[in-house]
Design a protein around this motif. Structure first.
Motif, short mmCIF file in Angstrom:
data_model
loop_
_atom_site.label_atom_id
_atom_site.label_comp_id
_atom_site.label_asym_id
_atom_site.label_seq_id
_atom_site.Cartn_x
_atom_site.Cartn_y
_atom_site.Cartn_z
N PRO A 136 47.55 36.32 29.42
CA PRO A 136 47.09 35.04 29.94
C PRO A 136 45.61 35.13 30.30
CG PRO A 136 49.12 35.73 31.04
CD PRO A 136 48.62 36.90 30.24
N ALA A 137 44.84 34.11 30.02
CA ALA A 137 43.41 34.12 30.31
C ALA A 137 43.15 34.36 31.80
CB ALA A 137 42.77 32.81 29.86
N GLY A 138 44.02 33.90 32.64
CA GLY A 138 43.85 34.06 34.08
C GLY A 138 44.01 35.50 34.56
N ARG A 139 44.43 36.39 33.66
CA ARG A 139 44.63 37.79 34.05
C ARG A 139 43.59 38.71 33.41
NH1 ARG A 139 50.90 39.30 33.86
NH2 ARG A 139 50.08 41.08 35.02
N LEU A 140 42.50 38.16 32.89
CA LEU A 140 41.47 38.97 32.24
C LEU A 140 40.84 39.99 33.19
CD1 LEU A 140 39.78 36.33 29.95
CD2 LEU A 140 40.88 38.45 29.20
N SER A 141 40.59 39.61 34.43
CA SER A 141 39.99 40.57 35.36
C SER A 141 40.98 41.69 35.69
CB SER A 141 39.51 39.88 36.63
OG SER A 141 40.58 39.26 37.31
N GLU A 142 42.25 41.36 35.77
CA GLU A 142 43.28 42.40 35.98
C GLU A 142 43.33 43.35 34.79
OE1 GLU A 142 48.10 42.66 36.82
OE2 GLU A 142 47.17 40.70 36.50
N PHE A 143 43.22 42.79 33.59
CA PHE A 143 43.18 43.62 32.38
C PHE A 143 41.98 44.56 32.41
CE2 PHE A 143 41.29 44.38 28.24
CZ PHE A 143 42.32 45.06 27.61
N THR A 144 40.82 44.03 32.80
CA THR A 144 39.60 44.85 32.85
C THR A 144 39.79 46.04 33.77
OG1 THR A 144 38.23 42.93 32.37
CG2 THR A 144 37.14 44.80 33.38
N ARG A 145 40.35 45.80 34.95
CA ARG A 145 40.59 46.91 35.89
C ARG A 145 41.57 47.93 35.31
NH1 ARG A 145 40.76 42.51 39.29
NH2 ARG A 145 43.04 42.59 39.42
N ALA A 146 42.63 47.46 34.69
CA ALA A 146 43.66 48.36 34.17
C ALA A 146 43.18 49.14 32.95
CB ALA A 146 44.92 47.57 33.83
N SER A 147 42.25 48.58 32.19
CA SER A 147 41.83 49.22 30.95
C SER A 147 40.54 50.03 31.07
CB SER A 147 41.66 48.18 29.85
OG SER A 147 40.64 47.27 30.18
N ASN A 148 39.89 50.00 32.21
CA ASN A 148 38.61 50.71 32.40
C ASN A 148 38.70 52.18 32.03
OD1 ASN A 148 36.78 48.75 33.00
ND2 ASN A 148 37.06 48.90 35.21
N ARG A 149 39.79 52.84 32.34
CA ARG A 149 39.88 54.28 32.08
C ARG A 149 39.92 54.59 30.59
NH1 ARG A 149 44.74 52.89 34.28
NH2 ARG A 149 46.59 53.17 33.01
N TYR A 150 40.20 53.60 29.75
CA TYR A 150 40.22 53.82 28.30
C TYR A 150 38.90 53.46 27.64
CZ TYR A 150 45.21 54.24 29.00
OH TYR A 150 46.46 54.65 29.42
N ALA A 151 37.99 52.86 28.36
CA ALA A 151 36.74 52.36 27.78
C ALA A 151 35.89 53.45 27.15
CB ALA A 151 35.94 51.62 28.84
#
Length: 82
Positions: free
Chosen positions: A50-65
């Motif tokens: 969901p577009a409203g969860r993009l910031s949550e996705f960013t936090r969860a995926s930072n370690r893979y960046a």
């Protein structure tokens, strides 16, 4: 890559946040990262959220960046409600 792989390349989007899996964001991101490293990764498409969860996705995926094995950028499909 064979003909079937070329035809179906990037065709299966990952929607682990939605039923029936309905995972939380960290688990869904971890699954997607694992699938990107698998031998079937050629079929994997976008991470759907969901577009409203993009910031949550960013936090969860930072370690893979910065992970060398995941250097290619992840494609997302952000769904907006009406």
């Amino acid at each position: 890559m064979n003909a079937i792989q070329l035809l179906l390349r990037n065709s299966i989007d990952y929607a682990g946040l939605f039923p029936p899996a309905a995972l939380d964001m960290p688990a869904a991101v971890d699954n997607y990262a694992a699938y990107r490293r698998s031998s079937e990764s050629w079929a994997l498409g976008r991470f759907v959220l969901p577009a409203g969860r993009l910031s949550e996705f960013t936090r969860a995926s930072n370690r893979y960046a910065a992970a060398p094995s995941l250097a290619e950028r992840w494609q997302l499909a952000a769904l907006s409600g009406s």
